[in-house]
Design a protein around this motif. Structure first.
Motif, short mmCIF file in Angstrom:
data_model
loop_
_atom_site.label_atom_id
_atom_site.label_comp_id
_atom_site.label_asym_id
_atom_site.label_seq_id
_atom_site.Cartn_x
_atom_site.Cartn_y
_atom_site.Cartn_z
N THR A 39 0.86 -1.18 0.00
CA THR A 39 0.00 0.00 0.00
C THR A 39 0.90 1.23 0.00
O THR A 39 1.90 1.27 0.71
N ARG A 40 0.53 2.21 -0.77
CA ARG A 40 1.31 3.46 -0.81
C ARG A 40 0.89 4.32 0.37
O ARG A 40 -0.28 4.64 0.54
N TYR A 41 1.85 4.68 1.21
CA TYR A 41 1.62 5.53 2.38
C TYR A 41 2.25 6.89 2.14
O TYR A 41 3.30 6.99 1.51
N LEU A 42 1.61 7.91 2.65
CA LEU A 42 2.18 9.25 2.61
C LEU A 42 2.82 9.50 3.97
O LEU A 42 2.16 9.43 5.01
N LEU A 43 4.12 9.74 3.97
CA LEU A 43 4.89 9.97 5.18
C LEU A 43 5.31 11.43 5.18
O LEU A 43 5.98 11.88 4.24
N SER A 44 4.92 12.16 6.21
CA SER A 44 5.18 13.60 6.25
C SER A 44 5.84 14.01 7.55
O SER A 44 5.18 14.55 8.44
N PRO A 45 7.13 13.78 7.70
CA PRO A 45 7.80 14.25 8.92
C PRO A 45 7.79 15.78 8.98
O PRO A 45 8.07 16.45 7.99
N ILE A 46 7.41 16.29 10.11
CA ILE A 46 7.41 17.74 10.34
C ILE A 46 8.23 17.97 11.59
O ILE A 46 7.98 17.35 12.62
N LEU A 47 9.19 18.85 11.51
CA LEU A 47 10.11 19.05 12.62
C LEU A 47 10.35 20.55 12.78
O LEU A 47 10.74 21.21 11.82
N PHE A 48 10.06 21.08 13.95
CA PHE A 48 10.40 22.48 14.24
C PHE A 48 10.43 22.68 15.75
O PHE A 48 9.75 21.98 16.49
N PRO A 49 11.26 23.62 16.22
CA PRO A 49 11.29 23.89 17.66
C PRO A 49 10.01 24.61 18.07
O PRO A 49 9.55 25.52 17.38
N ASN A 50 9.40 24.20 19.18
CA ASN A 50 8.20 24.89 19.61
C ASN A 50 8.40 25.66 20.91
O ASN A 50 7.46 26.21 21.45
#
Length: 177
Positions: free
Chosen positions: A161-172
């Protein structure tokens, strides 16, 4: 066209995402995948991306007297490079992030509309807070790349199955004392 203006549009982000993984698709294929977007809008954005060199024609076929083009993504043109990112203002980053999140939300909404089973599909949308210094952050990014990069070459086949992987990284938060 400015790479930010070109790539920071939710429909164009979705077109780029649909073509990731060394796919070739026609505009009609893309319109079917983006069924919540009008065909005219999909065709217009495909033209914009093709004119900018982000998409290239992989193949042309004659179908009922018309030429059907199969497009392929040019990976090297489908990202905002480091130099462009350095020149971006806070507002530019805000617009790019908003477009990415809008595209992600539209993709998730389309997924839910297809008789989805998020538990069986192991869907995840967790957030984690980690404290990292500069070296630890670079090591984490390297580890993520090492885990993800080999799987980017996986081809479509039965059982996958095709998965969409969206890592999001930022200091909060600002750095600790």
């Amino acid at each position: 066209m400015d790479p930010l203006k070109l790539l920071a549009h939710p429909v164009r982000v979705r077109i780029v995402n649909a073509l990731r993984g060394d796919r070739t698709l026609t505009t009609a294929d893309l319109a079917a995948r983006l069924s919540d977007v009008s065909k005219a809008t999909v065709y217009r954005h495909v033209d914009v991306l093709a004119d900018a060199g982000v998409l290239e024609v992989a193949e042309e076929r004659r179908v009922r007297g018309a030429v059907e083009r199969h497009y392929r993504l040019r990976q090297d043109r489908a990202t905002i490079d480091l130099d462009t990112a350095r020149r971006m203002t806070a507002e530019d980053h805000r617009r790019a992030f908003t477009s990415a999140i809008a595209a992600l939300l539209a993709e998730f909404d389309a997924y839910l509309g297809r008789d989805a089973d998020p538990v069986a599909d192991l869907v995840g949308y967790r957030q984690h807070a980690v404290w990292l210094d500069g070296a630890e952050l670079e090591a984490l990014i390297g580890d993520l790349r090492a885990a993800i990069a080999p799987r980017l070459a996986n081809e479509a086949r039965a059982g996958r199955t095709r998965y969409l992987l969206s890592p999001i990284l930022f200091p909060n938060e600002p750095p600790g004392p």
